[in-house]
Design a protein around this motif. Structure first.
Motif, PDB file in Angstrom:
ATOM      1  N   TRP A   1      -4.856  -7.496  -3.350  1.00  0.00           N
ATOM      2  CA  TRP A   1      -5.937  -8.489  -3.414  1.00  0.00           C
ATOM      3  C   TRP A   1      -5.614  -9.670  -2.496  1.00  0.00           C
ATOM      4  N   ASN A   2      -4.406 -10.193  -2.594  1.00  0.00           N
ATOM      5  CA  ASN A   2      -3.998 -11.277  -1.701  1.00  0.00           C
ATOM      6  C   ASN A   2      -4.166 -10.864  -0.246  1.00  0.00           C
ATOM      7  N   ALA A   3      -3.733  -9.639   0.071  1.00  0.00           N
ATOM      8  CA  ALA A   3      -3.799  -9.168   1.454  1.00  0.00           C
ATOM      9  C   ALA A   3      -5.242  -9.131   1.955  1.00  0.00           C
ATOM     10  N   GLU A   4      -6.177  -8.732   1.106  1.00  0.00           N
ATOM     11  CA  GLU A   4      -7.576  -8.685   1.506  1.00  0.00           C
ATOM     12  C   GLU A   4      -8.137 -10.074   1.789  1.00  0.00           C
ATOM     13  N   MET A   5      -7.593 -11.065   1.118  1.00  0.00           N
ATOM     14  CA  MET A   5      -8.051 -12.429   1.358  1.00  0.00           C
ATOM     15  C   MET A   5      -7.399 -13.046   2.592  1.00  0.00           C
ATOM     16  N   PHE A   6      -6.181 -12.629   2.876  1.00  0.00           N
ATOM     17  CA  PHE A   6      -5.500 -13.134   4.074  1.00  0.00           C
ATOM     18  C   PHE A   6      -6.174 -12.667   5.356  1.00  0.00           C
ATOM     19  N   CYS A   7      -6.615 -11.405   5.358  1.00  0.00           N
ATOM     20  CA  CYS A   7      -7.035 -10.773   6.609  1.00  0.00           C
ATOM     21  C   CYS A   7      -8.284  -9.932   6.401  1.00  0.00           C
ATOM     22  N   ARG A   8      -9.201 -10.012   7.352  1.00  0.00           N
ATOM     23  CA  ARG A   8     -10.456  -9.274   7.282  1.00  0.00           C
ATOM     24  C   ARG A   8     -10.283  -7.783   7.570  1.00  0.00           C
ATOM     25  N   GLY A   9      -9.191  -7.411   8.194  1.00  0.00           N
ATOM     26  CA  GLY A   9      -9.001  -6.054   8.708  1.00  0.00           C
ATOM     27  C   GLY A   9      -9.281  -4.952   7.701  1.00  0.00           C
ATOM     28  N   GLU A  10      -9.809  -3.846   8.195  1.00  0.00           N
ATOM     29  CA  GLU A  10     -10.112  -2.694   7.360  1.00  0.00           C
ATOM     30  C   GLU A  10      -8.829  -2.039   6.844  1.00  0.00           C
ATOM     31  N   HIS A  11      -8.748  -1.876   5.543  1.00  0.00           N
ATOM     32  CA  HIS A  11      -7.681  -1.070   4.956  1.00  0.00           C
ATOM     33  C   HIS A  11      -8.102   0.394   5.042  1.00  0.00           C
ATOM     34  N   ARG A  12      -7.137   1.280   5.161  1.00  0.00           N
ATOM     35  CA  ARG A  12      -7.482   2.689   5.306  1.00  0.00           C
ATOM     36  C   ARG A  12      -8.102   3.288   4.042  1.00  0.00           C
ATOM     37  N   PHE A  13      -7.837   2.673   2.898  1.00  0.00           N
ATOM     38  CA  PHE A  13      -8.346   3.205   1.642  1.00  0.00           C
ATOM     39  C   PHE A  13      -8.913   2.082   0.787  1.00  0.00           C
ATOM     40  N   THR A  14      -9.896   2.423  -0.045  1.00  0.00           N
ATOM     41  CA  THR A  14     -10.441   1.447  -0.977  1.00  0.00           C
ATOM     42  C   THR A  14      -9.374   1.059  -1.992  1.00  0.00           C
ATOM     43  N   ARG A  15      -9.620  -0.032  -2.717  1.00  0.00           N
ATOM     44  CA  ARG A  15      -8.605  -0.546  -3.628  1.00  0.00           C
ATOM     45  C   ARG A  15      -8.251   0.456  -4.720  1.00  0.00           C
ATOM     46  N   GLY A  16      -9.195   1.318  -5.116  1.00  0.00           N
ATOM     47  CA  GLY A  16      -8.897   2.312  -6.142  1.00  0.00           C
ATOM     48  C   GLY A  16      -7.764   3.252  -5.768  1.00  0.00           C
ATOM     49  N   TRP A  17      -7.554   3.424  -4.469  1.00  0.00           N
ATOM     50  CA  TRP A  17      -6.477   4.300  -4.015  1.00  0.00           C
ATOM     51  C   TRP A  17      -5.094   3.675  -4.184  1.00  0.00           C
ATOM     52  N   VAL A  18      -5.025   2.390  -4.541  1.00  0.00           N
ATOM     53  CA  VAL A  18      -3.727   1.797  -4.868  1.00  0.00           C
ATOM     54  C   VAL A  18      -3.098   2.562  -6.025  1.00  0.00           C
ATOM     55  N   LEU A  19      -3.944   2.999  -6.972  1.00  0.00           N
ATOM     56  CA  LEU A  19      -3.485   3.872  -8.056  1.00  0.00           C
ATOM     57  C   LEU A  19      -3.630   5.339  -7.679  1.00  0.00           C
ATOM     58  N   GLY A  20      -4.813   5.717  -7.177  1.00  0.00           N
ATOM     59  CA  GLY A  20      -5.096   7.123  -6.922  1.00  0.00           C
ATOM     60  C   GLY A  20      -4.160   7.778  -5.934  1.00  0.00           C
ATOM     61  N   SER A  21      -3.646   7.006  -4.978  1.00  0.00           N
ATOM     62  CA  SER A  21      -2.767   7.590  -3.961  1.00  0.00           C
ATOM     63  C   SER A  21      -1.478   8.136  -4.560  1.00  0.00           C
ATOM     64  N   TRP A  22      -1.073   7.616  -5.726  1.00  0.00           N
ATOM     65  CA  TRP A  22       0.174   8.058  -6.348  1.00  0.00           C
ATOM     66  C   TRP A  22       0.001   9.280  -7.232  1.00  0.00           C
ATOM     67  N   ILE A  23      -1.207   9.491  -7.745  1.00  0.00           N
ATOM     68  CA  ILE A  23      -1.395  10.544  -8.739  1.00  0.00           C
ATOM     69  C   ILE A  23      -2.152  11.759  -8.213  1.00  0.00           C
ATOM     70  N   CYS A  24      -2.751  11.657  -7.036  1.00  0.00           N
ATOM     71  CA  CYS A  24      -3.457  12.810  -6.469  1.00  0.00           C
ATOM     72  C   CYS A  24      -2.452  13.747  -5.798  1.00  0.00           C
ATOM     73  N   PRO A  25      -2.419  15.005  -6.201  1.00  0.00           N
ATOM     74  CA  PRO A  25      -1.442  15.946  -5.622  1.00  0.00           C
ATOM     75  C   PRO A  25      -1.586  16.049  -4.107  1.00  0.00           C
ATOM     76  N   VAL A  26      -0.506  16.359  -3.452  1.00  0.00           N
ATOM     77  CA  VAL A  26      -0.393  16.575  -2.006  1.00  0.00           C
ATOM     78  C   VAL A  26      -0.508  15.257  -1.238  1.00  0.00           C
ATOM     79  N   VAL A  27      -1.661  14.561  -1.354  1.00  0.00           N
ATOM     80  CA  VAL A  27      -1.823  13.330  -0.577  1.00  0.00           C
ATOM     81  C   VAL A  27      -0.883  12.231  -1.053  1.00  0.00           C
ATOM     82  N   ASN A  28      -0.307  12.415  -2.269  1.00  0.00           N
ATOM     83  CA  ASN A  28       0.646  11.399  -2.728  1.00  0.00           C
ATOM     84  C   ASN A  28       1.953  11.444  -1.938  1.00  0.00           C
ATOM     85  N   LEU A  29       2.051  12.383  -1.000  1.00  0.00           N
ATOM     86  CA  LEU A  29       3.230  12.433  -0.128  1.00  0.00           C
ATOM     87  C   LEU A  29       3.109  11.501   1.068  1.00  0.00           C
ATOM     88  N   TRP A  30       1.902  10.949   1.318  1.00  0.00           N
ATOM     89  CA  TRP A  30       1.787   9.999   2.438  1.00  0.00           C
ATOM     90  C   TRP A  30       0.781   8.874   2.212  1.00  0.00           C
TER      91      TRP A  30
END
Length: 241
Positions: A93-122
């Protein structure tokens, strides 16, 4: 999946996540300790089979020790993961306020990236890369895309050691050799367990450094939202925190 953050409501402001980061760091260290305890229990089970063979009492005792340590390790890992992800969510959240730049994933992926099989490797690494890039005072507030900002060596090494520890500890050891009873299988098991503990320890040390680094970046960067960065000299005053 890229997302450009919209202007957040002004009743939500920057917040220091140092306390939560310290809590996450302590739990990460605890995970390391339980990983080594689990590795020891694997060696203990192996030595029990080698020395006592078909002594059911000794084998049962080793199984109880292994099971109890496994439960403790699982609880500590869950607590560590929960606190770390909450911390990651809040520094995002802080990072989104510091900089306008596009993040590669929506904020929900902060959690989802860890629990989705295969893609949680990167995916988690890319989430962290974007947070570091947006938090860095050298990144202009109106940067269009964060994927073009070079990654840091600290994130790369942390992620490689974590993945190696994850693969050896969870996928190979627990999935393929779980339930092994023969001495030669158990020997392979304990070797993999030790390798996992070594890489998990390295990943933990680097994770603690990474948490401190992100806190340092967000503390040193002026707490001015990207959409108001040009107004700082024209009387812009941030709302009270």
């Amino acid at each position: 999946m890229a997302t450009r953050p919209q202007q957040p409501p002004l009743d939500r402001w920057f917040s220091s996540e140092r306390t939560l980061g310290v809590a996450a760091s302590v739990l990460v260290v605890a995970v390391t300790l339980t990983t080594w305890a689990t590795a020891w229990s694997d060696w203990y089970s192996y030595q029990t089979v080698v020395r006592y063979g078909d002594d059911h009492d000794q084998l049962a005792e080793a199984a109880i020790v292994s099971g109890l340590l496994g439960i403790v390790a699982g609880v500590v890992l869950f607590a560590s993961a929960a606190v770390f992800i909450v911390w990651l969510w809040r520094v995002r959240w802080n990072a989104e306020m510091f900089c306008r730049g596009e993040h590669r994933f929506t904020r929900g992926w902060v959690l989802g990236s860890w629990i989705c099989p295969v893609v949680n490797l990167w995916y988690p690494k890319q989430v962290v890369d974007d947070i570091v890039a947006a938090s860095d005072p050298r990144t202009p507030p109106r940067t269009e895309s964060l994927r073009d900002v070079p990654g840091t060596r600290l994130v790369w090494v942390w992620w490689i050691t974590w993945v190696v520890g994850l693969v050896t500890g969870n996928i190979v050891q627990r999935g393929v050799l779980g339930g092994a009873t023969e001495a030669h299988d158990l020997r392979t098991n304990v070797i993999l367990s030790t390798i996992s503990a070594i890489f998990t320890t390295a990943a933990a040390v680097l994770a603690v450094q990474l948490i401190a680094r992100i806190d340092e970046l967000q503390t040193n960067r002026p707490w001015v939202p990207w959409w108001a960065a040009g107004e700082r000299e024209s009387g812009f005053q941030p709302p009270a925190r």
